[in-house]
Design an enzyme around this catalytic site. Structure first.
Site, mmCIF file in Angstrom:
data_model
loop_
_atom_site.group_PDB
_atom_site.id
_atom_site.type_symbol
_atom_site.label_atom_id
_atom_site.label_comp_id
_atom_site.label_asym_id
_atom_site.label_seq_id
_atom_site.Cartn_x
_atom_site.Cartn_y
_atom_site.Cartn_z
ATOM 1 N N ALA A 229 0.865 -1.191 0.000
ATOM 2 C CA ALA A 229 0.000 0.000 0.000
ATOM 3 C C ALA A 229 0.895 1.232 0.000
ATOM 4 O O ALA A 229 0.505 2.280 0.487
ATOM 5 C CB ALA A 229 -0.911 -0.010 1.217
ATOM 6 N N ALA A 230 2.110 1.080 -0.551
ATOM 7 C CA ALA A 230 3.037 2.227 -0.592
ATOM 8 C C ALA A 230 3.025 2.840 -1.991
ATOM 9 O O ALA A 230 2.321 3.813 -2.236
ATOM 10 C CB ALA A 230 4.433 1.798 -0.182
ATOM 11 N N ARG A 231 3.760 2.262 -2.912
ATOM 12 C CA ARG A 231 3.783 2.763 -4.286
ATOM 13 C C ARG A 231 3.943 1.618 -5.261
ATOM 14 O O ARG A 231 4.722 0.686 -5.014
ATOM 15 C CB ARG A 231 4.971 3.717 -4.495
ATOM 16 C CG ARG A 231 4.661 5.143 -4.132
ATOM 17 C CD ARG A 231 3.569 5.745 -5.043
ATOM 18 N NE ARG A 231 3.231 7.085 -4.642
ATOM 19 C CZ ARG A 231 2.359 7.424 -3.684
ATOM 20 N NH1 ARG A 231 1.694 6.483 -3.032
ATOM 21 N NH2 ARG A 231 2.117 8.674 -3.389
ATOM 22 N N GLU A 260 -0.774 3.939 -13.070
ATOM 23 C CA GLU A 260 -2.139 4.200 -12.571
ATOM 24 C C GLU A 260 -2.799 5.257 -13.441
ATOM 25 O O GLU A 260 -2.110 6.171 -13.889
ATOM 26 C CB GLU A 260 -2.081 4.675 -11.116
ATOM 27 C CG GLU A 260 -1.595 3.579 -10.180
ATOM 28 C CD GLU A 260 -1.570 4.003 -8.708
ATOM 29 O OE1 GLU A 260 -2.020 5.123 -8.389
ATOM 30 O OE2 GLU A 260 -1.101 3.213 -7.882
ATOM 31 N N HIS A 278 -5.804 2.407 -5.284
ATOM 32 C CA HIS A 278 -5.063 3.471 -4.580
ATOM 33 C C HIS A 278 -5.986 4.198 -3.583
ATOM 34 O O HIS A 278 -6.214 5.409 -3.684
ATOM 35 C CB HIS A 278 -4.452 4.461 -5.573
ATOM 36 C CG HIS A 278 -3.284 5.217 -4.997
ATOM 37 N ND1 HIS A 278 -2.201 5.610 -5.738
ATOM 38 C CD2 HIS A 278 -3.030 5.668 -3.730
ATOM 39 C CE1 HIS A 278 -1.343 6.268 -4.977
ATOM 40 N NE2 HIS A 278 -1.829 6.313 -3.737
ATOM 41 N N ALA A 281 -5.302 6.540 1.203
ATOM 42 C CA ALA A 281 -5.562 7.818 1.882
ATOM 43 C C ALA A 281 -6.997 8.267 1.703
ATOM 44 O O ALA A 281 -7.343 9.375 2.093
ATOM 45 C CB ALA A 281 -4.628 8.875 1.322
HETATM 46 P P1 NAD Z 1 8.259 7.812 5.972
HETATM 47 O O1 NAD Z 1 9.204 8.693 5.268
HETATM 48 O O2 NAD Z 1 7.816 8.153 7.348
HETATM 49 O O3 NAD Z 1 8.875 6.338 6.014
HETATM 50 C C1 NAD Z 1 9.543 5.739 4.947
HETATM 51 C C2 NAD Z 1 10.593 4.826 5.533
HETATM 52 O O4 NAD Z 1 11.238 4.156 4.459
HETATM 53 C C3 NAD Z 1 11.681 5.575 6.313
HETATM 54 O O5 NAD Z 1 11.821 5.051 7.613
HETATM 55 C C4 NAD Z 1 12.938 5.352 5.490
HETATM 56 O O6 NAD Z 1 14.077 5.175 6.309
HETATM 57 C C5 NAD Z 1 12.622 4.073 4.762
HETATM 58 N N1 NAD Z 1 13.379 3.932 3.531
HETATM 59 C C6 NAD Z 1 13.627 4.868 2.593
HETATM 60 N N2 NAD Z 1 14.361 4.325 1.593
HETATM 61 C C7 NAD Z 1 14.560 3.031 1.939
HETATM 62 C C8 NAD Z 1 15.237 1.943 1.307
HETATM 63 N N3 NAD Z 1 15.845 2.113 0.127
HETATM 64 N N4 NAD Z 1 15.244 0.752 1.916
HETATM 65 C C9 NAD Z 1 14.602 0.580 3.118
HETATM 66 N N5 NAD Z 1 13.968 1.559 3.769
HETATM 67 C C10 NAD Z 1 13.940 2.763 3.171
HETATM 68 O O7 NAD Z 1 7.018 7.655 5.009
HETATM 69 P P2 NAD Z 1 5.566 7.140 5.377
HETATM 70 O O8 NAD Z 1 4.733 8.277 5.817
HETATM 71 O O9 NAD Z 1 5.664 5.949 6.249
HETATM 72 O O10 NAD Z 1 5.028 6.728 3.935
HETATM 73 C C11 NAD Z 1 5.646 5.713 3.175
HETATM 74 C C12 NAD Z 1 5.122 5.723 1.753
HETATM 75 O O11 NAD Z 1 3.779 5.306 1.739
HETATM 76 C C13 NAD Z 1 5.068 7.113 1.111
HETATM 77 O O12 NAD Z 1 6.288 7.453 0.527
HETATM 78 C C14 NAD Z 1 3.969 6.987 0.082
HETATM 79 O O13 NAD Z 1 4.517 6.678 -1.170
HETATM 80 C C15 NAD Z 1 3.162 5.813 0.562
HETATM 81 N N6 NAD Z 1 1.776 6.174 0.888
HETATM 82 C C16 NAD Z 1 0.770 5.568 0.203
HETATM 83 C C17 NAD Z 1 -0.543 5.852 0.492
HETATM 84 C C18 NAD Z 1 -1.650 5.233 -0.280
HETATM 85 O O14 NAD Z 1 -2.641 5.879 -0.548
HETATM 86 N N7 NAD Z 1 -1.548 3.969 -0.649
HETATM 87 C C19 NAD Z 1 -0.846 6.778 1.498
HETATM 88 C C20 NAD Z 1 0.196 7.383 2.187
HETATM 89 C C21 NAD Z 1 1.502 7.069 1.874
HETATM 90 C C1 MLT Z 2 0.108 9.615 -0.545
HETATM 91 O O1 MLT Z 2 1.263 9.395 -0.900
HETATM 92 O O2 MLT Z 2 -0.178 10.463 0.292
HETATM 93 C C2 MLT Z 2 -0.967 8.769 -1.109
HETATM 94 O O3 MLT Z 2 -0.618 8.126 -2.247
HETATM 95 C C3 MLT Z 2 -2.288 9.360 -1.042
HETATM 96 C C4 MLT Z 2 -2.781 10.207 -2.163
HETATM 97 O O4 MLT Z 2 -2.196 11.192 -2.519
HETATM 98 O O5 MLT Z 2 -3.838 9.890 -2.644
#
Ligand code: NAD
Ligand code: MLT
Length: 526
Positions: A229-231, A260, A278, A281
């Protein structure tokens, strides 16, 4: 008034806040890349979610852009390096949706483990398939968390309440921090070899793209289940589909895809795969927070204020010890530049007393912002260092634990001039306390004049007469003592006068021609 283009759905409260701050909010949803290029000229800020690509080309077309706002977390759709080169601030809403994203990851984990979407579809289609959709428990299972940042940590907390055993891979997290969260840090291959479930919480970067690919999946514990659920693109979707078909991977749950919108994928044909479009959020709460947070940040950026969530400012965070000095630093920079006859080639910035024990990088940026404020174009924390570099300004910073009279003192020297200030009182009010080695005591104001005169009776009166004759009212005034702050004697006196509006040029000329007055400098906010 600034024009703010909003290219994706933003919570109404965020739109209202920007309009109430006096900005034109130009909602332009569902633009093609070509249409986007036509909309950005003349815009001062643009707000996007994850679908709009802010490329170097878009930034070039938006020559007036001061800030790009990302109403969410991931910045992989924004060319941050290109924005920094152009002096455009990039700001996101880093905490707005972390709970929603963590809950969604957990929902996917449960849905995959218990085949909930598949069973739902069968039942509403008239099939009562109790045997077919037997699942697995989470309790007692090892959860591998890849990326132990804000969202990863929330997922770990939730996994503990389900009786799971979390471990994590994140080379940027200290073992002590991980231990406090109740997580063992493991190398990635080891994590993949022991985990029953893996959940990914990484940013998408060149380093993480394709990280979970054929090689790693081939070494994973047989029967592993994967949640992303990251990217999209952090997991190689073809390799994952193949690993599921071969039986090495028992299943997957995905909220994000390499491209996407994604409406076809080999993964969609596999019964053990759960997908959402997606939605991490997509909750009322997260969208309200993202809308409000990004509106707040963009309003601050357009005002030229310090923006807490700016990601490309060359300094991180602002401590409580530093925050009260931000305005002072900018004002001292402005005053130093105003009293220097020519653009300085060298700027000495000294931090003394308690301030010397703080991370003062943001204050140096604030000083530079003040120094360049009188020039052309907007100056921000992002483009100020670039302006300094372009103008060949040498910046020399020094720290000293001792001060004569103040707990903290910030001093700037440029072109044989010096200004110093501190903050005083329960409200940490900024005070200009030294100007060209004359002790003064005056709060910095948007419009000031500094008058250096012969130290003899009558000159102060002459200044009052010139201003009074011109109908200019003084709002504050400080007389510089002839003894400098460091104890030496000086043959001149100094006045610092504040006004509610700029002093007309004609009045400055009249003052310069008044007997006994040696220099008059105008310090005016832009
Ligand atoms: P964050 O920056 O708090 O945490 C990311 C973590 O990844 C950090 O602890 C960092 O040290 C680690 N990291 C970075 N590069 C790395 C690597 N090469 N190997 C291992 N670890 C590594 O970010 P977060 O708030 O936890 O969000 C993470 C990701 O989730 C965002 O970048 C975003 O893309 C995604 N996200 C998706 C949704 C969604 O709608 N699905 C919503 C919010 C965030
Ligand atoms: C984010 O990185 O915050 C998420 O992908 C959520 C979004 O923008 O829809």
């Amino acid at each position: 008034m600034s024009r703010i283009v909003v290219t994706e759905k933003l919570a109404p409260r965020g739109l209202e806040m920007m309009a109430a701050a006096g900005h034109e909010v130009d909602e332009q949803l569902n633009l093609s890349p070509e249409q986007l290029l036509k909309v950005v000229p003349g815009a001062h800020a643009i707000i996007v979610r994850s679908a709009t690509q802010i490329t170097a080309e878009v930034l070039d077309a938006g020559a007036d852009l001061v800030a790009v706002g990302r109403a969410g977390i991931g910045l992989d759709n924004i060319d941050v390096a290109a924005a920094t080169r152009r002096g455009v601030m990039v700001v996101n809403a880093p905490e707005s949706n972390i709970l929603s994203a963590a809950e969604h990851a957990f929902a996917l984990l449960l849905a995959q483990a218990r085949n909930i979407p598949q069973a739902h579809c069968a039942l509403v289609a008239g099939r009562w398939e109790r045997v077919k959709w037997e699942g697995v428990e989470l309790h007692g299972k090892t959860l591998g968390v890849i990326g132990l940042g804000r969202i990863g940590a929330l997922v770990v907390q939730r996994s503990l309440s389900f009786g799971m055993r979390p471990c994590a891979y994140d080379p940027y997290i200290s073992p002590e921090r991980a231990q406090k969260m109740g997580v063992e840090l493991l190398p990635l291959e080891e994590l993949m070899a022991v985990a029953d479930f893996v959940t990914i919480h990484l940013p998408k970067t060149p380093e993480t793209t394709g990280l979970i690919g054929k090689d790693l999946l081939g070494k994973a514990k047989p029967g592993i289940r994967i949640v992303n659920a990251a990217r999209g693109g952090i997991v190689d979707e073809d390799a994952l589909a193949e690993a599921i078909r071969s039986g090495r991977v028992a299943g997957a749950a995905l909220d994000v895809f390499a491209t996407e919108p994604c409406t076809t994928s080999p993964l969609f044909e596999l019964p053990s795969v759960v997908v959402t479009p997606h939605l991490g959020a997509s909750t009322h709460e997260a969208q309200d927070k993202a809308g409000e947070q990004i509106a707040e940040q963009i309003i601050m950026a357009l005002r030229g204020d310090f923006v807490p969530f700016a990601v490309n400012v060359a300094a991180t965070g602002v401590s409580e010890g530093v925050r009260p000095f931000l305005d002072l630093a900018e004002n001292l920079g402005r005053i130093a530049a105003s009293i220097s006859e020519t653009v300085p080639k060298r700027l000495e910035i000294s931090y003394s007393g308690a301030l010397a024990g703080e991370d003062t990088r943001i204050l140096t940026l604030a000083v530079l912002k003040g120094v360049f404020a009188g020039g052309e174009g907007p100056v921000s924390y992002v483009n100020a260092p670039k302006l300094a570099e372009e103008r060949g300004l040498e910046i020399v910073e020094s720290l000293s634990a001792t001060t004569y009279e103040y707990v903290s003192l910030l001093t700037i020297r440029a072109n044989n001039h010096a200004v110093a200030g501190t903050v005083t009182g329960p409200r940490a009010t900024p005070r200009l306390v030294m100007l060209d080695d004359h002790a003064v005591e005056v709060p910095p104001a948007p419009h000031m004049i500094v008058v250096r005169n012969d130290d003899r009776p009558g000159v102060v009166g002459s200044v009052g007469t010139v201003l009074g004759n011109a109908g200019v009212s003084i709002s504050n005034m400080a007389l510089g003592q002839t003894t400098g702050i460091e104890g030496e004697l000086s043959g001149t006196a100094l006045m610092v006068l504040s006004f509610d509006r700029p002093v007309p040029d004609g009045v400055l000329t009249a003052l310069r021609g008044t007997p006994g007055i040696l220099d008059v400098y105008a310090v005016t906010a832009t």
